[in-house]
Design a protein around this motif. Sequence first.
Motif, PDB file in Angstrom:
ATOM      1  N   ASN A  25       0.818  -1.206   0.000  1.00  0.00           N
ATOM      2  CA  ASN A  25       0.000   0.000   0.000  1.00  0.00           C
ATOM      3  C   ASN A  25       0.852   1.256   0.000  1.00  0.00           C
ATOM      4  OD1 ASN A  25      -2.369  -1.368  -0.054  1.00  0.00           O
ATOM      5  ND2 ASN A  25      -2.777  -1.256   2.131  1.00  0.00           N
ATOM      6  N   ASN A  35      -5.107   4.598  -6.938  1.00  0.00           N
ATOM      7  CA  ASN A  35      -5.955   5.183  -5.910  1.00  0.00           C
ATOM      8  C   ASN A  35      -7.334   5.539  -6.455  1.00  0.00           C
ATOM      9  OD1 ASN A  35      -3.699   5.000  -4.325  1.00  0.00           O
ATOM     10  ND2 ASN A  35      -3.124   7.141  -4.569  1.00  0.00           N
ATOM     11  N   LYS A  38     -14.217   6.042  -3.196  1.00  0.00           N
ATOM     12  CA  LYS A  38     -15.638   5.952  -3.529  1.00  0.00           C
ATOM     13  C   LYS A  38     -16.420   7.201  -3.164  1.00  0.00           C
ATOM     14  CE  LYS A  38     -15.798   0.903  -3.281  1.00  0.00           C
ATOM     15  NZ  LYS A  38     -16.367  -0.280  -2.610  1.00  0.00           N
ATOM     16  N   LYS A 263     -15.182   3.047   8.143  1.00  0.00           N
ATOM     17  CA  LYS A 263     -15.579   2.255   6.978  1.00  0.00           C
ATOM     18  C   LYS A 263     -17.096   2.093   6.950  1.00  0.00           C
ATOM     19  CE  LYS A 263     -13.024  -1.120   5.504  1.00  0.00           C
ATOM     20  NZ  LYS A 263     -12.326  -2.426   5.306  1.00  0.00           N
ATOM     21  N   LYS A 267     -19.557   3.832   4.269  1.00  0.00           N
ATOM     22  CA  LYS A 267     -20.418   2.910   3.512  1.00  0.00           C
ATOM     23  C   LYS A 267     -21.870   3.367   3.588  1.00  0.00           C
ATOM     24  CE  LYS A 267     -21.781  -1.979   3.224  1.00  0.00           C
ATOM     25  NZ  LYS A 267     -21.592  -3.331   3.831  1.00  0.00           N
ATOM     26  N   LEU A 300      -7.919   4.936   1.570  1.00  0.00           N
ATOM     27  CA  LEU A 300      -8.069   3.775   0.704  1.00  0.00           C
ATOM     28  C   LEU A 300      -8.706   2.614   1.473  1.00  0.00           C
ATOM     29  CD1 LEU A 300      -4.677   3.880  -1.218  1.00  0.00           C
ATOM     30  CD2 LEU A 300      -6.933   4.293  -2.187  1.00  0.00           C
ATOM     31  N   GLU A 301      -8.204   2.399   2.695  1.00  0.00           N
ATOM     32  CA  GLU A 301      -8.736   1.298   3.516  1.00  0.00           C
ATOM     33  C   GLU A 301     -10.188   1.562   3.899  1.00  0.00           C
ATOM     34  OE1 GLU A 301      -8.029  -0.527   8.000  1.00  0.00           O
ATOM     35  OE2 GLU A 301      -6.337   0.389   6.949  1.00  0.00           O
ATOM     36  N   SER A 303     -12.325   3.274   2.348  1.00  0.00           N
ATOM     37  CA  SER A 303     -13.186   3.249   1.157  1.00  0.00           C
ATOM     38  C   SER A 303     -13.377   1.842   0.627  1.00  0.00           C
ATOM     39  CB  SER A 303     -12.570   4.108   0.051  1.00  0.00           C
ATOM     40  OG  SER A 303     -12.477   5.449   0.428  1.00  0.00           O
ATOM     41  N   ASN A 304     -12.747   0.882   1.232  1.00  0.00           N
ATOM     42  CA  ASN A 304     -12.790  -0.494   0.728  1.00  0.00           C
ATOM     43  C   ASN A 304     -13.991  -1.227   1.306  1.00  0.00           C
ATOM     44  OD1 ASN A 304     -12.102  -2.905  -0.504  1.00  0.00           O
ATOM     45  ND2 ASN A 304     -10.615  -3.475   1.089  1.00  0.00           N
TER      46      ASN A 304
END
Length: 305
Positions: A25, A35, A38, A263, A267, A300-301, A303-304
């Motif tokens: 990463n 990169n 969302k 997260k 979401k 990034l994490e 948004s996963n």
Amino acid sequence: MKRRSFIKKSTAAASLIGMGLSGVNAMNVLNPNVNTFKLNFAPHIGMFKHHVGNNPIDQLNFMADQGFTAFEDNNMKNRPVEIQEKMAKTMADRNITMGVFVAHKIYWRAPNLASGNIDKRREFLNEIRQSVEVAKRVNAKWITVVPGHLDLRQHMDYQTEHVIETLKQASAILEPHQITMVLEPLNFRDHPGLFLTGSPQAFQICKAVNSPSCKILFDIYHQQIQEGNLIPNIDACWSEIAYFQIGDNPGRKEPTTGEINYKNVFKHIHSKGYNGILGMEHGNSVDGKEGEKKVINAYLESSNF
């Protein structure tokens, strides 16, 4: 040659395995082809200064290179016009959406909007007019408003009416330009004594003002401290939310450094079809380039999902 190629590939793969996920990463965070966020996360000036220095144009280009599609700058109104224009051009060239800037002088220790004082109201409305010109210059659609300190000599209901009336007049200035002032409730711990603290209170005021130019800035950091119950409160005042800001608690650093399950919060916001901006109004938990990479990795994490 085939054997030699195989050995090279095997050695590279072994190196990646040895680095672990965080090492992979750490390489990816500086690769614009990797990169993908969302949501429209918006960094601020200084967040990546160790990579590109203090020049705001270089910083904007770096943000765009990392895949960020938005930017916010509390201090934009105080920057020289020449710098504002250069920043606006860079944002337009790089497809970056301008987020909030602070629209007026904030009264941290004395009442202004809550007081009903006509001179304070005029001062605020003049600053809103000035902010319209800045917003037009930098293509901003949102400006931050904080109604200031409580007036401890007046009943809360009177104070609320004073604030509502002032915001109605400000909305009349903003509506023709399709600019939205976003009211930011702030927590009692970091900013004791302020008039606006909770999302239900902001919701009530926005409903009373009844204008597309008066909405809520839901700062997740502040509301975690002030009231918690984040997702239900977001849902309860969803119709009046026009902007989000981010910071983990405790510490007001990037997501993954505190107690907020970002997260899940991201979401949920994404699932509601939100396509606005989420300002990264926090510090970096680690200094230097490694800390800046850590910030990008955190988004990034988070948004996963």
